[in-house]
Design an enzyme around this catalytic site. Structure first.
Site, PDB file in Angstrom:
ATOM      1  N   SER A   6      -9.915  -0.212   7.072  1.00  0.00           N
ATOM      2  CA  SER A   6      -9.318  -0.075   5.737  1.00  0.00           C
ATOM      3  C   SER A   6      -8.593  -1.301   5.200  1.00  0.00           C
ATOM      4  O   SER A   6      -8.220  -1.315   4.033  1.00  0.00           O
ATOM      5  CB  SER A   6      -8.361   1.116   5.712  1.00  0.00           C
ATOM      6  OG  SER A   6      -9.070   2.319   5.616  1.00  0.00           O
ATOM      7  N   LYS A  52       0.837  -1.207   0.000  1.00  0.00           N
ATOM      8  CA  LYS A  52       0.000   0.000   0.000  1.00  0.00           C
ATOM      9  C   LYS A  52       0.869   1.253   0.000  1.00  0.00           C
ATOM     10  O   LYS A  52       1.889   1.313   0.696  1.00  0.00           O
ATOM     11  CB  LYS A  52      -0.903  -0.010   1.232  1.00  0.00           C
ATOM     12  CG  LYS A  52      -1.920   1.139   1.257  1.00  0.00           C
ATOM     13  CD  LYS A  52      -2.819   1.053   2.490  1.00  0.00           C
ATOM     14  CE  LYS A  52      -3.885   2.136   2.485  1.00  0.00           C
ATOM     15  NZ  LYS A  52      -4.758   2.087   3.685  1.00  0.00           N
ATOM     16  N   SER A  99      -9.746   1.928   2.802  1.00  0.00           N
ATOM     17  CA  SER A  99      -8.896   2.647   1.904  1.00  0.00           C
ATOM     18  C   SER A  99      -7.851   1.781   1.176  1.00  0.00           C
ATOM     19  O   SER A  99      -7.267   2.246   0.193  1.00  0.00           O
ATOM     20  CB  SER A  99      -8.147   3.737   2.682  1.00  0.00           C
ATOM     21  OG  SER A  99      -7.256   3.167   3.619  1.00  0.00           O
TER      22      SER A  99
END
Lengths: 108, 487
Positions: free
Chosen positions: B176, B77, B152
């Protein structure tokens, strides 16, 4: 929510006006467009209205939790360790002058 | 080549020398090249670095010094710093930023010999539930390209679900990792607060942020947790001195364990198919030897309000550092203050600005006690409520998300509607607990996630329960039908 007696310290009914948004943006160092100021005025009011549900919870005598860990101070020996080189630390600077980051004057 | 289904399967192929890490890495890079134009999972690729890491992994495999993840291609990420590889946190304000150091989790995976392919798309600064807040475009759900992957960590979930990487790392501040795992049909773990180092992870809400794995199955999840967990002198909140092997006890079953089903977790807006899938998962857990009881967590209803005070407040402080002085683009104004204002005004997207504004307001003079302190007091009560229930039962079973993946654009106009996507996940972050989402069914072709919540630092048993459920059901075998995806 009737399970929770009303707190003694109720928030006043939330209403955010345009001048509050302008002032908060100033505190947050955010340049906002006129359109953003309008949009945030209504959106922040709606969000604050939703979070004002917190008032329904009785928290008298309840301490705040900043972190869920039972940590106090975490200490270590103060010893020399490798760190970033000057070049590594400055590589991303948008404006530099030798080993310095160039910025506008803060004091006149 | 036929891609392996899981990281542990790939590790077996590598150890038996049936495939090399370089071959595996080339196959995943080729798949990213063929597919990612349609998915949008990656923001930056590092093919040269990946090939070098794969070459080193092959030498290590040949010399018998391999670890569980040596040679395995993975995706990171973009809020996690990677030395020399652009790390933007999905924001314009960090465009071009090349971290001079690795985050601890990235360094640990590098040391384990895992092969990082690149950085995955995410909501800007990890704020969002659909990945639509990225400054670099949306991510498409591999199960249905017209729908969001969740957020997210949407790019991380989509990269795994579309088999463009064997595992990924995400971060979970309010759901997330778990919510996108649920919406994309993969496994996602949010570890206990204090389990995994956040050093080098772009900070959002420091009292709630954790790094967690996204994988195809629970075994892989345990292997990744093994590699990233543990105390770190560079993050003073890390509390894990256990050196536990989270994979060792996976197969030991759940006989006699007690499970609570909190009645508050089927909130208004939970889709009937999600409710039905969770009900049948609960029956399966009972069939496997767990005892089930209904429990009550009355403060669940208030958790969203607590979260949307604490996380914006902490974000407004954490994001004060982005001012165009030391990194990122700078927009020069008439004086220093004007430069900060213009740089931040142009660099942050709408959701990040909204949360900075909300947090600044909640922390400002005259409002601190009414919002921030009040939220932290209610947090104390939420923690107590979880502690009390988790003394009676070992685990809680809930939906991960009230809905399956929704269409792109469906919730972007209404921030509060978007926030409700995390209503089932964020209480866990407020209390610092570990929780896992794993696939438990489909609704019209779209994945549904079961959330299992455990006691703090009880990940070994949490994974054992998840493994028992997974192995007894077929849901982890599902793969999205991506047309023309076979390469």
């Amino acid at each position: 929510m009737s399970k929770y007696p009303a707190s003694a310290h109720r928030l006043a009914r939330v209403s955010i006006d345009r001048s509050t948004v302008v002032n908060v943006a100033k505190l947050a160092r955010l340049a906002l467009s006129e359109e953003e100021i309008d949009r945030f005025t209504s959106q922040l009011s709606a969000i604050l209205e939703a979070v004002s549900k917190l008032n329904a919870v009785d928290t008298s005598g309840v301490g705040p939790t900043a972190s869920i860990l039972p940590l106090q101070d975490v200490l270590r020996e103060d010893e020399l360790r490798p760190g970033l080189t000057t070049e590594d630390a400055l590589r991303n600077a948008p404006d530099r002058d030798g080993d310095y980051i160039r910025v506008q004057p803060v004091f006149e | 080549m036929k891609l392996p289904g899981t990281a542990h399967e790939a590790a077996g192929l590598l150890r038996r020398r049936e495939v090399s890490s370089l071959e595996l890495t080339e196959a995943y890079l080729a798949r990213v090249g063929a597919l990612d134009e349609r998915i949008g999972a990656f923001l930056a690729l590092d093919p040269d670095g990946a090939r070098r890491a794969a070459g080193a992994a092959d030498e290590r495999l040949a010399s018998g010094r391999a670890e569980a993840l040596t040679g395995i291609p993975w995706a990171c990420k973009d809020v996690i710093s990677t030395q020399g590889l652009e790390t933007t946190a999905g924001s314009r304000i960090l465009k071009g930023y090349l971290p001079p150091f690795d985050a601890t989790v990235a360094a640990r995976l590098r040391a384990a010999g895992a092969v990082m392919l690149g950085k995955t798309n995410c909501d800007e600064f990890a704020m969002g539930s659909s990945n639509e807040n990225s400054a670099y475009g949306p991510v498409h759900n591999p199960a249905d390209l017209s729908r969001v992957p969740g957020g997210s960590s949407g790019g991380s979930a989509a990269a795994v679900a579309s088999e463009m990487a064997l595992f990924a790392l995400g971060t979970d501040t309010g759901g997330s990792v778990r919510q996108p795992a649920s919406l994309c049909g993969v496994v996602g773990l949010r570890p206990s607060y204090g389990r995994v180092s956040r050093y080098g992870v772009v900070a959002f809400s420091s009292s709630q942020d954790q790094v967690g794995p996204l994988t195809w199955d629970v075994h892989d999840c345990a292997l990744v947790l093994n590699a990233i967990a543990g105390d770190d002198p560079l993050d003073s909140t890390t509390m894990d001195f256990s050196g536990e092997d989270f994979a060792r006890e996976l197969g030991q079953g759940i006989e006699g364990m007690r499970f609570g089903v909190p009645k508050e977790y089927v909130v208004t807006g939970t889709e009937p198919a999600v409710e039905a899938a969770i009900r049948s998962a609960v029956q399966e857990v009972e069939r496997l030897g767990g005892t089930i009881e209904e429990v009550s967590l009355p403060l669940t209803d208030i958790a969203l309000a607590v979260y949307y005070v604490i996380s914006p407040a902490e974000c407004s402080a954490n994001l004060a550092r982005y001012d165009g002085v030391r990194y990122g683009p700078r927009i020069v104004g008439t004086d220093a203050i004007e430069t900060y204002r213009l740089t931040r005004g142009a660099g942050f997207g709408p959701e990040v600005k909204r949360r900075i504004m909300l947090g600044t307001y909640a922390l400002s003079a005259g409002y601190y006690d009414a919002y921030y302190k009040k939220a932290q007091q209610v947090r104390t009560l939420i923690k107590k409520e979880f502690d009390a229930v988790l003394q009676r039962v070992d685990f809680l079973l809930t939906p991960t998300s009230p809905t399956v993946a929704f269409p792109l654009g469906a919730k972007t106009a209404d921030p509060l509607a978007m926030y409700l996507s995390d209503v089932d996940t964020l209480p866990v972050n407020i209390a610092g607990l570990p929780a896992i989402s794993l696939p438990c069914g489909l609704s019209r072709g779209l994945p549904i996630g079961l959330q299992i919540i455990g006691r703090a630092f009880d990940e070994a048993r949490l994974l054992r329960v998840a493994y028992a459920y997974e192995q007894a059901t077929p849901h982890h075998m599902w793969r999205p039908a991506l047309e023309g995806a076979r390469v």
